[in-house]
Design a protein around this motif. Structure first.
Motif, PDB file in Angstrom:
ATOM      1  N   LYS A  98      13.561  -1.614  13.846  1.00  0.00           N
ATOM      2  CA  LYS A  98      13.667  -0.303  14.479  1.00  0.00           C
ATOM      3  C   LYS A  98      13.988   0.771  13.452  1.00  0.00           C
ATOM      4  CE  LYS A  98      16.020   2.169  18.209  1.00  0.00           C
ATOM      5  NZ  LYS A  98      17.049   2.071  19.292  1.00  0.00           N
ATOM      6  N   SER A  99      14.834   0.423  12.470  1.00  0.00           N
ATOM      7  CA  SER A  99      15.261   1.411  11.477  1.00  0.00           C
ATOM      8  C   SER A  99      14.111   1.860  10.581  1.00  0.00           C
ATOM      9  CB  SER A  99      16.388   0.836  10.613  1.00  0.00           C
ATOM     10  OG  SER A  99      15.900  -0.162   9.723  1.00  0.00           O
ATOM     11  N   THR A 100      13.070   1.042  10.455  1.00  0.00           N
ATOM     12  CA  THR A 100      11.911   1.424   9.641  1.00  0.00           C
ATOM     13  C   THR A 100      10.804   2.050  10.487  1.00  0.00           C
ATOM     14  OG1 THR A 100      10.743  -0.702   9.856  1.00  0.00           O
ATOM     15  CG2 THR A 100      12.387  -0.512   8.093  1.00  0.00           C
ATOM     16  N   GLY A 101      11.091   2.265  11.774  1.00  0.00           N
ATOM     17  CA  GLY A 101      10.061   2.813  12.651  1.00  0.00           C
ATOM     18  C   GLY A 101       8.953   1.807  12.915  1.00  0.00           C
ATOM     19  N   ARG A 102       9.294   0.524  12.794  1.00  0.00           N
ATOM     20  CA  ARG A 102       8.335  -0.574  12.956  1.00  0.00           C
ATOM     21  C   ARG A 102       7.181  -0.475  11.963  1.00  0.00           C
ATOM     22  NH1 ARG A 102       9.772  -3.936  16.596  1.00  0.00           N
ATOM     23  NH2 ARG A 102       7.824  -5.072  16.381  1.00  0.00           N
ATOM     24  N   ARG A 103       7.446   0.171  10.855  1.00  0.00           N
ATOM     25  CA  ARG A 103       6.514   0.208   9.721  1.00  0.00           C
ATOM     26  C   ARG A 103       7.013  -0.800   8.692  1.00  0.00           C
ATOM     27  NH1 ARG A 103       7.406   5.206   5.899  1.00  0.00           N
ATOM     28  NH2 ARG A 103       9.324   4.005   5.725  1.00  0.00           N
ATOM     29  N   ASN A 104       6.159  -1.661   8.249  1.00  0.00           N
ATOM     30  CA  ASN A 104       6.569  -2.611   7.229  1.00  0.00           C
ATOM     31  C   ASN A 104       6.785  -1.890   5.900  1.00  0.00           C
ATOM     32  OD1 ASN A 104       7.228  -5.071   6.108  1.00  0.00           O
ATOM     33  ND2 ASN A 104       5.131  -5.800   5.939  1.00  0.00           N
ATOM     34  N   GLU A 105       7.720  -2.387   5.119  1.00  0.00           N
ATOM     35  CA  GLU A 105       7.967  -1.819   3.802  1.00  0.00           C
ATOM     36  C   GLU A 105       8.480  -2.921   2.884  1.00  0.00           C
ATOM     37  OE1 GLU A 105      12.217   0.266   3.726  1.00  0.00           O
ATOM     38  OE2 GLU A 105      10.912   1.223   5.225  1.00  0.00           O
ATOM     39  N   PRO A 106       8.431  -2.717   1.576  1.00  0.00           N
ATOM     40  CA  PRO A 106       8.797  -3.789   0.638  1.00  0.00           C
ATOM     41  C   PRO A 106      10.182  -4.377   0.852  1.00  0.00           C
ATOM     42  CG  PRO A 106       7.577  -2.095  -0.507  1.00  0.00           C
ATOM     43  CD  PRO A 106       7.817  -1.563   0.875  1.00  0.00           C
ATOM     44  N   ALA A 107      11.133  -3.611   1.355  1.00  0.00           N
ATOM     45  CA  ALA A 107      12.481  -4.131   1.571  1.00  0.00           C
ATOM     46  C   ALA A 107      12.512  -5.294   2.546  1.00  0.00           C
ATOM     47  CB  ALA A 107      13.398  -3.017   2.073  1.00  0.00           C
TER      48      ALA A 107
ATOM     49  N   LEU B 153       4.432  -6.254   9.765  1.00  0.00           N
ATOM     50  CA  LEU B 153       5.894  -6.277   9.875  1.00  0.00           C
ATOM     51  C   LEU B 153       6.367  -7.699  10.201  1.00  0.00           C
ATOM     52  CD1 LEU B 153       8.349  -4.200  10.097  1.00  0.00           C
ATOM     53  CD2 LEU B 153       8.024  -4.413  12.566  1.00  0.00           C
ATOM     54  N   PRO B 154       7.295  -8.269   9.421  1.00  0.00           N
ATOM     55  CA  PRO B 154       7.761  -9.634   9.689  1.00  0.00           C
ATOM     56  C   PRO B 154       8.479  -9.731  11.040  1.00  0.00           C
ATOM     57  CG  PRO B 154       8.347  -8.944   7.472  1.00  0.00           C
ATOM     58  CD  PRO B 154       7.877  -7.716   8.194  1.00  0.00           C
ATOM     59  N   HIS B 155       8.005 -10.618  11.902  1.00  0.00           N
ATOM     60  CA  HIS B 155       8.585 -10.758  13.237  1.00  0.00           C
ATOM     61  C   HIS B 155       9.990 -11.327  13.204  1.00  0.00           C
ATOM     62  CE1 HIS B 155       4.938 -10.454  16.152  1.00  0.00           C
ATOM     63  NE2 HIS B 155       4.821  -9.605  15.156  1.00  0.00           N
ATOM     64  N   ASN B 156      10.338 -12.044  12.125  1.00  0.00           N
ATOM     65  CA  ASN B 156      11.655 -12.682  12.075  1.00  0.00           C
ATOM     66  C   ASN B 156      12.761 -11.751  11.590  1.00  0.00           C
ATOM     67  OD1 ASN B 156      10.563 -12.632   9.476  1.00  0.00           O
ATOM     68  ND2 ASN B 156      11.538 -14.547   8.851  1.00  0.00           N
TER      69      ASN B 156
ATOM     70  N   ASN C 217       0.842  -1.204   0.000  1.00  0.00           N
ATOM     71  CA  ASN C 217       0.000   0.000   0.000  1.00  0.00           C
ATOM     72  C   ASN C 217       0.875   1.252   0.000  1.00  0.00           C
ATOM     73  OD1 ASN C 217      -2.834  -1.261   0.532  1.00  0.00           O
ATOM     74  ND2 ASN C 217      -1.503  -2.213   2.061  1.00  0.00           N
ATOM     75  N   LEU C 218       1.619   1.430  -1.080  1.00  0.00           N
ATOM     76  CA  LEU C 218       2.585   2.524  -1.135  1.00  0.00           C
ATOM     77  C   LEU C 218       1.942   3.898  -1.242  1.00  0.00           C
ATOM     78  CD1 LEU C 218       5.435   1.080  -3.373  1.00  0.00           C
ATOM     79  CD2 LEU C 218       5.389   1.326  -0.884  1.00  0.00           C
ATOM     80  N   ALA C 219       0.639   3.931  -1.541  1.00  0.00           N
ATOM     81  CA  ALA C 219      -0.059   5.217  -1.550  1.00  0.00           C
ATOM     82  C   ALA C 219      -0.466   5.644  -0.147  1.00  0.00           C
ATOM     83  CB  ALA C 219      -1.303   5.136  -2.443  1.00  0.00           C
ATOM     84  N   HIS C 220      -0.228   4.793   0.836  1.00  0.00           N
ATOM     85  CA  HIS C 220      -0.588   5.097   2.222  1.00  0.00           C
ATOM     86  C   HIS C 220       0.172   6.323   2.705  1.00  0.00           C
ATOM     87  CE1 HIS C 220      -0.900   4.475   6.619  1.00  0.00           C
ATOM     88  NE2 HIS C 220      -2.008   3.809   6.327  1.00  0.00           N
ATOM     89  N   GLU C 221      -0.490   7.113   3.524  1.00  0.00           N
ATOM     90  CA  GLU C 221       0.102   8.376   3.976  1.00  0.00           C
ATOM     91  C   GLU C 221       1.388   8.187   4.771  1.00  0.00           C
ATOM     92  OE1 GLU C 221      -2.746   8.679   7.976  1.00  0.00           O
ATOM     93  OE2 GLU C 221      -2.962  10.141   6.357  1.00  0.00           O
ATOM     94  N   SER C 222       1.586   7.027   5.381  1.00  0.00           N
ATOM     95  CA  SER C 222       2.800   6.807   6.169  1.00  0.00           C
ATOM     96  C   SER C 222       4.049   6.821   5.295  1.00  0.00           C
ATOM     97  CB  SER C 222       2.711   5.487   6.931  1.00  0.00           C
ATOM     98  OG  SER C 222       2.703   4.383   6.046  1.00  0.00           O
ATOM     99  N   PHE C 223       3.887   6.684   3.975  1.00  0.00           N
ATOM    100  CA  PHE C 223       5.036   6.712   3.064  1.00  0.00           C
ATOM    101  C   PHE C 223       5.259   8.089   2.441  1.00  0.00           C
ATOM    102  CE2 PHE C 223       3.820   2.132   2.807  1.00  0.00           C
ATOM    103  CZ  PHE C 223       4.993   1.613   3.347  1.00  0.00           C
ATOM    104  N   ASP C 224       4.426   9.050   2.758  1.00  0.00           N
ATOM    105  CA  ASP C 224       4.525  10.360   2.106  1.00  0.00           C
ATOM    106  C   ASP C 224       5.862  11.046   2.375  1.00  0.00           C
ATOM    107  OD1 ASP C 224       2.010  10.029   1.051  1.00  0.00           O
ATOM    108  OD2 ASP C 224       1.009  11.410   2.443  1.00  0.00           O
TER     109      ASP C 224
END
Length: 272
Positions: free
Chosen positions: A227-236, A217-220, A15-22
């Protein structure tokens, strides 16, 4: 960004259009490519996000494609005007599927009759546009399955995304020749325990992977990475879904990467 696998992988739902990615969308994409992704399917789940997803796909034609659809949470918004708008959006070459659409009886943010109506009409739209569908189902298998069964023979292809249901539901879905999208839910040993027991039942040619970012967010993944992503999941972080699936299916990470990439290319008609 850690790169776990050598070949490129495809995130079939973010959901890359989500505001958290702005604030950092460009950096998110750079991290994705560095982690080994080649393509991302940007999910449309409302009129606004579908338009934004298409705009992102146009900005990044080598790496992004999009979907157009109305999530069951927003099903009350379905109208003839919205249907016509989606049909126009769906004719763009960057739009590779209809959805996210389906049924969600877990949260019931729209009345169930409205959900069913919007679901059926979006399936009909997919048939007209001759495009596959990207489906959502949560706690609604009892109604979802007969609707899907009625329309399946007319649909180009189907993926039930973010699958978290039972073994019986998985078998029902596979019997309709559908693909199964697996997210970071499978990385959660507590919430994903039931899913972890059945993912090995998914045939190689029906398995697809996704982040559903910014959710799940993948727990593994390593603590410092989360932490580096702010606990926001992202494609990486998609490679960590690959890692969990490889362990649970007794396959190599490279094999999971290769089969899911080939499946996504075929399903969405993407160039290799």
């Amino acid at each position: 960004m850690i790169r776990l696998i050598q070949s490129r992988v495809i995130d079939i739902g973010a959901n890359l259009a989500h505001e958290s990615f702005d604030r950092d969308r460009a950096a998110v994409l750079e991290r994705a490519w560095a982690a080994g992704l080649s393509r991302i399917v940007v999910t449309g789940s409302s009129a606004e996000s579908s338009q934004a997803a298409l705009a992102l796909a146009r900005e990044h034609p080598k790496h992004l494609v999009s979907t157009v659809g109305l999530h069951p949470h927003h099903a009350s918004e379905w109208s003839a005007d919205l249907s016509a708008r989606f049909e126009a959006l769906g004719q763009n070459r960057e739009v590779v599927a209809l959805g996210e659409c389906g049924l969600d009886y877990f949260r019931d943010l729209s009345p169930r009759d409205a959900q069913r109506r919007a679901f059926v009409q979006q399936l009909a739209l997919a048939v007209r546009l001759k495009k596959p569908v990207f489906l959502h189902q949560r706690d609604a298998h009892i109604d979802f399955l007969p609707i899907l069964r009625e329309h399946r023979s007319h649909l180009a292809d189907v993926v039930v995304h973010c699958f978290t249901d039972t073994r019986a539901a998985l078998e029902d879905t596979l019997a309709l020749d559908c693909h199964i999208g697996i997210t970071g839910w499978v990385c959660d040993e507590r919430r994903g325990a039931a899913l972890r027991e059945i993912v090995a039942l998914i045939p190689d040619d029906r398995l697809l992977i996704e982040t559903d970012a910014p959710y799940l967010l993948p727990h593994n993944a390593p603590a410092e990475l989360k932490k580096s992503t702010g606990r926001r999941n992202e494609p990486a972080l998609l490679p960590w879904v690959v890692k969990a699936l490889a362990q649970l299916r007794n396959q190599t990470e490279q094999h999971v990467a290769d089969i899911t990439t080939a499946n996504a290319q075929r399903f969405f008609r993407l160039a290799a």
